[in-house]
Design an enzyme around this catalytic site. Structure first.
Site, PDB file in Angstrom:
ATOM      1  N   GLU A  95      43.287  44.559  42.625  1.00  0.00           N
ATOM      2  CA  GLU A  95      42.569  43.311  41.977  1.00  0.00           C
ATOM      3  C   GLU A  95      41.853  42.569  43.109  1.00  0.00           C
ATOM      4  O   GLU A  95      40.727  42.140  42.954  1.00  0.00           O
ATOM      5  CB  GLU A  95      43.475  42.128  41.310  1.00  0.00           C
ATOM      6  CG  GLU A  95      43.221  41.037  40.921  1.00  0.00           C
ATOM      7  CD  GLU A  95      44.360  40.040  40.100  1.00  0.00           C
ATOM      8  OE1 GLU A  95      45.430  40.382  40.463  1.00  0.00           O
ATOM      9  OE2 GLU A  95      44.078  39.320  39.327  1.00  0.00           O
ATOM     10  N   GLU A 137      50.771  39.421  32.278  1.00  0.00           N
ATOM     11  CA  GLU A 137      49.314  38.930  31.867  1.00  0.00           C
ATOM     12  C   GLU A 137      48.845  40.054  30.975  1.00  0.00           C
ATOM     13  O   GLU A 137      49.042  39.901  29.506  1.00  0.00           O
ATOM     14  CB  GLU A 137      48.558  38.739  33.130  1.00  0.00           C
ATOM     15  CG  GLU A 137      47.142  38.046  32.745  1.00  0.00           C
ATOM     16  CD  GLU A 137      46.363  37.545  33.843  1.00  0.00           C
ATOM     17  OE1 GLU A 137      47.193  37.100  34.936  1.00  0.00           O
ATOM     18  OE2 GLU A 137      45.488  36.989  33.664  1.00  0.00           O
ATOM     19  N   TRP A 197      31.911  36.561  31.549  1.00  0.00           N
ATOM     20  CA  TRP A 197      32.913  36.996  30.625  1.00  0.00           C
ATOM     21  C   TRP A 197      32.547  36.805  29.124  1.00  0.00           C
ATOM     22  O   TRP A 197      32.328  37.795  28.490  1.00  0.00           O
ATOM     23  CB  TRP A 197      34.309  35.831  30.791  1.00  0.00           C
ATOM     24  CG  TRP A 197      35.155  36.137  31.790  1.00  0.00           C
ATOM     25  CD1 TRP A 197      36.582  36.562  31.533  1.00  0.00           C
ATOM     26  CD2 TRP A 197      34.935  36.073  33.193  1.00  0.00           C
ATOM     27  NE1 TRP A 197      36.801  37.103  32.988  1.00  0.00           N
ATOM     28  CE2 TRP A 197      36.214  36.586  33.770  1.00  0.00           C
ATOM     29  CE3 TRP A 197      33.763  35.782  34.091  1.00  0.00           C
ATOM     30  CZ2 TRP A 197      36.066  36.509  35.218  1.00  0.00           C
ATOM     31  CZ3 TRP A 197      33.996  35.794  35.384  1.00  0.00           C
ATOM     32  CH2 TRP A 197      35.284  36.242  35.947  1.00  0.00           C
TER      33      TRP A 197
HETATM   34  C1  BGC Z   1      42.839  38.300  35.394  1.00  0.00           C
HETATM   35  C2  BGC Z   1      41.434  38.675  35.668  1.00  0.00           C
HETATM   36  C3  BGC Z   1      40.580  37.672  34.669  1.00  0.00           C
HETATM   37  C4  BGC Z   1      40.900  36.415  35.445  1.00  0.00           C
HETATM   38  C5  BGC Z   1      40.017  35.207  34.761  1.00  0.00           C
HETATM   39  C6  BGC Z   1      43.095  36.856  35.942  1.00  0.00           C
HETATM   40  O1  BGC Z   1      44.169  36.578  36.066  1.00  0.00           O
HETATM   41  O2  BGC Z   1      43.599  39.115  35.790  1.00  0.00           O
HETATM   42  O3  BGC Z   1      41.065  39.955  35.831  1.00  0.00           O
HETATM   43  O4  BGC Z   1      39.363  38.039  34.657  1.00  0.00           O
HETATM   44  O5  BGC Z   1      42.039  36.127  35.280  1.00  0.00           O
HETATM   45  O6  BGC Z   1      39.153  34.832  35.720  1.00  0.00           O
END
Ligand code: BGC
Length: 879
Positions: free
Chosen positions: A757, A482, A544
């Site tokens: 996380e 990611e 976001w």
């Molecule tokens: C990420 C997050 C991101 C999210 C979106 C994830 O996979 O690691 O930190 O904001 O996706 O909801």
């Protein structure tokens, strides 16, 4: 009150937001200086005028400018603009006083500023080149390419600059020596809009006679595998652009530029990819390939390069600092796992790689699998998903070989090592070193409490997660497949980031990309967005997408640079005006997709968006916050009509929110931690007594939840500040010092060295959360540090750039003392407090040209104290 007698000087002179002002993109860079120390015996010193001396490179007399102004940060360039490649030497001094006495600084040291290539013509005909023999496979990793050019210089070199970039990642050498200290250059940008080039001073690497420049290019983000959408997302070809400008002592210029006269070949790196790692075969090394006299062997296939038509229009000088090797991390332990594997433990989770110094028989094949955690004593690769994070090094048998990867990085604490040649090299901290890399920002903030080692550890972990993820782009994580620039994560953390480091150039660069990627007002959820995935990523999302308004504001508060606000203004406006999908009342469209209070601890592992607070409710609350904030941005920029317009719109939306979500008795539709925090923080209650009552209910809710956190992304970065605003800091101290899951210190208790996380990325049993997103290095929840800095430490800006700030430490929990420092644009603030029996004692250092509002806890504090620069001790009675 004690007064400092330390010397009073200008600390450094800076240009725009550059740490090093070499090859900058501004022809008329704004100039700043910070103060060091205090003028002797003068308190409340403010600047009344300044002097700047500018000496242009080519022989002219120094120009001296005196300006009557109290500004000492980002003052206008007073001279004619710099031309491409031109440099100047600058020094500054400052005059001022406190109305009774005067004091001035001496001239500062001399600081150099040099412009980069300011337009396409300045590249003097250099063109992008690619390798003729490169074979393109959509799904196969390409081998990095070597480009080389031999050239002659008739005379000794007096000054040389290399301007260089790549479509891909480059590492350059001249005459066998590495150029500069950047790694993973040019970093990751929205390449279709902006591609950074680097400028290096290379005078010392060149000589009269034959010289060679060699550049290796790997796939990187540009052509490698990123996100779920495969490879070659920005382009299919790896390309190089370089211009070497050389001058001898008589000023005679020569240039060497990329064109089809360069040759290309292959070397020891067989493959190198961001997610998957590197394969390096020492047997395939092209010895001395970037040195004079190199003769290629028959089978090494050096062939001409091809000039491509790639445009130079997107080229840009960097705004932020490059990625560098910033620290080394020493190996702590070599473990043997239950299954008999050898695993290195570095004791710290971080982003970077290993450096090996190893000797072994020819063909020894060493593999290094990098992971963040162990599960049942073995390396846990599942959280990496499809990222391999595996480096393979094959030895040539030719003595001690030193290796580091070039075009990959990993997020890890543990490394499983297979194939190590134990007979010839001991596996220990001499043969293996951890190298931590990140955007090399200047550290600005610190926090420490001698009374609470565990809080220090949490703070340290937060800093490590920031370092691991500020990689040119603010990534969510550094390990799994990611590592994307999620805008929401950046939104929640920017205040914290801005305290810990000087992030101004970093954000300026990334926000440019956010802005240029917006379509109809909507920014993609991740920036840079791979062009092939752009449509899918253009989803309007509360929190976001709201980052287009909030981050420039946060940066303005920490730097005072209105220019970022101004340059982002249209983008922020277009999000509010056009991007947000709405119903008639102006609130969010009810069925719009949202991440909402993402990762609410009550959400099931496989459904992190299933929060206890409705996403529409969260979205409406944030919408009012960002609309009002946009009004404040407009006011700051003196766009009076807009300021009124957005202010009024926010008020109307507040009424619509109350109709939609609050009841007559002041309760709200979601009486959850986040559900109460948002209307309190964003002032959404119609009556002050409703807000007071809601704060009380929030306190009760938290107590009923045993002071465990109940918020996701939307509430976590706000809850501490909200409780403090309503006089409930004690409640937040209890949350902060909770050690049971979910809580910040639960992670610390489980041995975390970064922030996770998920609140429960690792379960109490030591097994890993079964969810498919289980990172141990996400910075978002580390946003609690902004409360630690602002409330435990007591430091918070009131006016942009900390021109005026508050010192209001609120002691609580087990914390009996704290020392917090922050390097403002004017100089360093430090606030250090301790409980001395029944007194609270606070030492404060207020930098010149600033004002502090000091608010003490306790019984006999009286009115707030407002002080100008100086060194002070304050006391109040606390029992
Ligand atoms: C990420 C997050 C991101 C999210 C979106 C994830 O996979 O690691 O930190 O904001 O996706 O909801």
């Amino acid at each position: 009150m004690a007064l400092s007698t330390s010397s009073f000087a200008l600390q450094h002179v800076a240009f725009e937001h550059h740490v090093t002002a070499l090859g900058i993109g501004e022809a008329s860079p704004r100039i700043s200086w910070a103060f060091e120390g205090q003028p002797h015996k003068i308190q409340n010193w403010t600047q009344s005028s300044y002097g700047l001396e500018i000496t242009r490179d080519h022989g002219s007399e120094p120009e001296i400018f005196f300006v009557n102004s109290s500004e000492s940060s980002l003052v206008p360039w007073p001279s004619t603009p710099l031309s491409s490649g031109e440099s100047a030497r600058v020094r500054a001094r400052s005059f001022g006083g406190n109305g009774f006495e005067e004091a001035q600084t001496p001239w500062s040291d001399v600081y150099q500023v040099e412009a980069g290539l300011l337009n396409e013509d300045a590249w003097e005909g250099a063109v992008f080149v690619s390798a003729e023999q490169e074979i393109y496979h959509q799904n196969r990793t390409r081998q990095p390419i070597l480009f080389r050019k031999s050239f002659k210089l008739p005379r000794k070199v007096a000054r040389a600059r290399l301007y260089i970039t790549a479509r891909g990642l480059f590492s350059a050498e001249i005459n066998g020596q590495r150029v500069g200290e950047e790694v993973l250059a040019p970093g990751w940008q929205s390449y279709q809009h902006r591609l950074q080039y680097s400028t290096f001073a290379v005078t010392d690497l060149l000589r009269a006679g034959e010289n060679v420049i060699g550049v290796q290019i790997g796939e990187g983000w540009y052509a490698g595998r990123i996100g779920p959408k495969g490879k070659n997302l920005w382009g299919k070809k790896l390309e190089l652009l370089a211009l070497l400008v050389v001058e001898d002592k008589d000023g005679v210029r020569r240039v060497v530029r990329t064109d089809s006269s360069w040759e290309s070949g292959y070397g020891a790196i067989q493959a190198s990819e961001i997610y998957d790692g590197e394969v390096y075969d020492f047997r395939k090394t092209q010895k001395e390939w970037s040195s004079p006299g190199f003769k290629s062997s028959k089978d090494s296939k050096w062939v001409p390069t091809v000039e491509t038509n790639s445009s130079l229009q997107v080229l840009a000088a960097p705004d932020g600092p490059p990625i560098r090797r910033v620290e080394t991390v020493e190996l702590q332990q070599v473990l043997t796992t239950p299954s008999g594997k050898t695993v290195l433990d570095f004791g710290q989770n971080f982003a970077g790689w290993l450096r090996l110094r190893v000797k072994g028989p020819k063909g020894t094949n060493i593999t290094l699998v990098h992971v963040e955690v162990l599960e049942n004593g073995e390396v846990a690769t599942r959280p990496l998903r499809t990222a391999k994070q595996t480096d393979t090094v094959i030895l040539s048998g030719g003595g001690v070989e030193t290796w580091e990867p070039s075009f990959t990085y990993h997020g890890f604490r543990y490394v499983q090592v297979d194939g190590w040649p134990h007979k010839s090299t001991k596996l220990n901290s001499k043969s293996v070193t951890g190298i931590a890399i990140h955007s090399d920002m200047r550290e600005t903030g610190s926090f420490e409490s001698s009374s609470s080692p565990i809080l220090n550890k949490l703070h340290d972990n937060i800093r490590w997660s920031m370092k691991s993820n500020f990689m040119g782009v603010p990534t969510d994580c550094p390990q799994r497949d990611e590592r994307l620039g999620w805008t929401g994560d950046a939104h929640t953390f920017s205040t914290t980031a801005n305290f810990l480091y000087d992030t101004s150039g970093f954000w300026r660069a990334w926000m440019k990309d956010v802005c240029s990627e917006q379509v109809n007002g909507v920014p993609p959820a991740v920036v840079p967005a791979p062009p092939t995935a752009l449509q899918a990523l253009l989803v309007p999302l509360t929190l976001w997408s709201d980052s287009v308004v909030s981050i420039p504001w946060d940066v303005w508060m920490s730097t005072g640079d209105a220019e970022l606000l101004r340059s982002q203004y249209q983008c922020a406006k277009s999000w509010i005006d056009r991007g947000v999908p709405r119903i008639d009342s102006g609130l969010w469209k009810r069925d719009a997709f949202q991440y909402g209070d993402w990762l609410d601890p009550a959400a099931p592992p496989d459904d992190p968006g299933a929060a206890t607070t409705s996403p529409v409710y969260v979205a409406d609350a944030y919408l009012i916050y960002v609309t009002r904030l946009l009004g404040r941005v407009a006011a700051a920029l003196e766009f009076t009509d807009d300021a009124e317009y957005y202010g009024a719109w926010a008020s109307n939306l507040t009424v619509a929110f109350q109709e939609a979500w609050t009841h007559g008795n002041g309760t709200v539709a979601y009486e959850t931690q986040t559900g109460l925090v948002l209307p309190l923080r964003f002032s959404l209650f119609s009556e002050p007594q409703h807000a007071e009552a809601a704060a009380k209910r929030l306190e009760d809710k938290i107590a009923a939840n045993h002071f465990k956190i109940g918020t996701g992304f939307a509430g976590t970065h706000l809850i501490g500040h909200t409780l403090t605003e309503y006089g409930l800091s004690d409640t937040f101290y209890k949350m902060l010092f909770q050690t049971e899951m979910p809580s910040w210190l639960y992670q610390v208790g489980m041995g975390a060295t970064t922030t996770w996380e998920r609140w429960d990325s690792m379960l109490p049993s030591g097994s890993l959360n079964p969810g498919e997103m289980t990172s141990f290095n996400h910075y978002s929840a580390g946003s609690v540090a902004s409360w630690i800095h602002g409330t435990v430490g007591g430091l918070e800006p009131i006016a942009p750039g900390w021109k005026r700030f508050r010192v209001r430490p609120i002691p609580g929990g087990p914390v009996r003392s704290a020392e917090t420092t922050y390097q403002t644009p004017y100089g360093k603030i430090s606030a250090s407090w301790r409980m001395d029996r029944n007194h609270f004692v606070l030492d404060v250092d207020v930098p010149p040209n600033t004002v502090a509002e000091v608010i003490l806890p306790g019984k006999d504090v009286g009115s707030n104290k407002v002080v100008g620069s100086g060194v002070y001790t304050f006391r109040s009675r606390i029992s």
